[in-house]
Scaffold this motif. Sequence first.
Motif, mmCIF file in Angstrom:
data_model
loop_
_atom_site.group_PDB
_atom_site.id
_atom_site.type_symbol
_atom_site.label_atom_id
_atom_site.label_comp_id
_atom_site.label_asym_id
_atom_site.label_seq_id
_atom_site.Cartn_x
_atom_site.Cartn_y
_atom_site.Cartn_z
ATOM 1 N N PRO A 172 36.061 72.928 41.230
ATOM 2 C CA PRO A 172 36.796 73.256 42.456
ATOM 3 C C PRO A 172 37.015 74.760 42.569
ATOM 4 O O PRO A 172 36.989 75.493 41.575
ATOM 5 N N PHE A 173 37.210 75.232 43.800
ATOM 6 C CA PHE A 173 37.503 76.647 44.024
ATOM 7 C C PHE A 173 38.527 76.751 45.147
ATOM 8 O O PHE A 173 38.739 75.795 45.907
ATOM 9 N N PRO B 208 33.751 70.504 45.608
ATOM 10 C CA PRO B 208 32.404 70.207 46.109
ATOM 11 C C PRO B 208 31.982 68.783 45.742
ATOM 12 O O PRO B 208 32.184 68.326 44.624
ATOM 13 N N LEU B 209 31.381 68.093 46.703
ATOM 14 C CA LEU B 209 30.906 66.721 46.500
ATOM 15 C C LEU B 209 29.389 66.625 46.591
ATOM 16 O O LEU B 209 28.831 65.542 46.421
ATOM 17 N N TYR C 263 32.824 68.346 51.007
ATOM 18 C CA TYR C 263 33.940 68.788 50.176
ATOM 19 C C TYR C 263 35.132 67.856 50.360
ATOM 20 O O TYR C 263 35.334 67.291 51.433
ATOM 21 N N LYS C 264 35.914 67.718 49.300
ATOM 22 C CA LYS C 264 37.279 67.220 49.447
ATOM 23 C C LYS C 264 38.155 68.456 49.482
ATOM 24 O O LYS C 264 38.029 69.339 48.626
ATOM 25 N N THR D 167 48.137 67.872 52.527
ATOM 26 C CA THR D 167 47.138 67.032 53.201
ATOM 27 C C THR D 167 45.835 67.080 52.423
ATOM 28 O O THR D 167 45.435 68.132 51.928
ATOM 29 N N GLU D 168 45.177 65.925 52.318
ATOM 30 C CA GLU D 168 43.857 65.860 51.701
ATOM 31 C C GLU D 168 42.867 65.332 52.735
ATOM 32 O O GLU D 168 43.178 64.403 53.495
ATOM 33 N N ALA D 169 41.667 65.920 52.755
ATOM 34 C CA ALA D 169 40.665 65.526 53.752
ATOM 35 C C ALA D 169 39.277 65.647 53.169
ATOM 36 O O ALA D 169 39.042 66.387 52.211
ATOM 37 N N LEU D 170 38.343 64.897 53.750
ATOM 38 C CA LEU D 170 36.925 65.060 53.461
ATOM 39 C C LEU D 170 36.327 65.908 54.570
ATOM 40 O O LEU D 170 36.599 65.677 55.751
#
Length: 201
Positions: free
Chosen positions: A89-90, A99-100, A110-111, A176-179
Amino acid sequence: MPDAPQDDFTPVLDAVGPRLRDLRQQRGTTLAQLSESTGISISTLSRLESGQRRPTLELLLPLARAHQVPLDELVDAPPTGDPRVRLKPFSRHNRTFLPLTRRPGGLQAYKVVFPPEPLPVGQELKTHEGYEWVYVLSGRLRLLLGDRDVELHEGEVAEFDTRLPHWLGNTGPGTTEALSLFGPQGERMHVRARPAGRSDD
């Protein structure tokens, strides 16, 4: 263990040229266009495709980016034993990106973890080339897009042209978390959903 004889790689290297030619023709790209995007001369590209020039990493890396395929695909490498993506992650603009995907170029997934932040002041909306798709996993996201102001809740999706002035963020109170999927202009991620209350037959 001793190194494998160079002849063992001859069939693999011989197959790269036709694969490069097929990829270029599938995309409707000319040698001149490919030369312009990679910096490789037309004569070198032609010799690569015809098998008269041995492929090297220096040549294959820009070609993989131009064709938007993994380098493994150009050399037809065997699948690895572990397909899991282990990219680190960055952080950028106080947001954390996981990164996904690991393929060069093309669509990137990305998540994203958004901490609470204030709305941008005045005309601080950004524009850049590309197209973005975002799905809210938890919390709420605020999307300013041109003259629109939209609040996205958990399970909601938005997609937009990033050439439009925009800002995407979390105005709180919690995290908040998002794709997020982002791609070059013309590569769009389409969402299809049934109207609320409608069920399958």
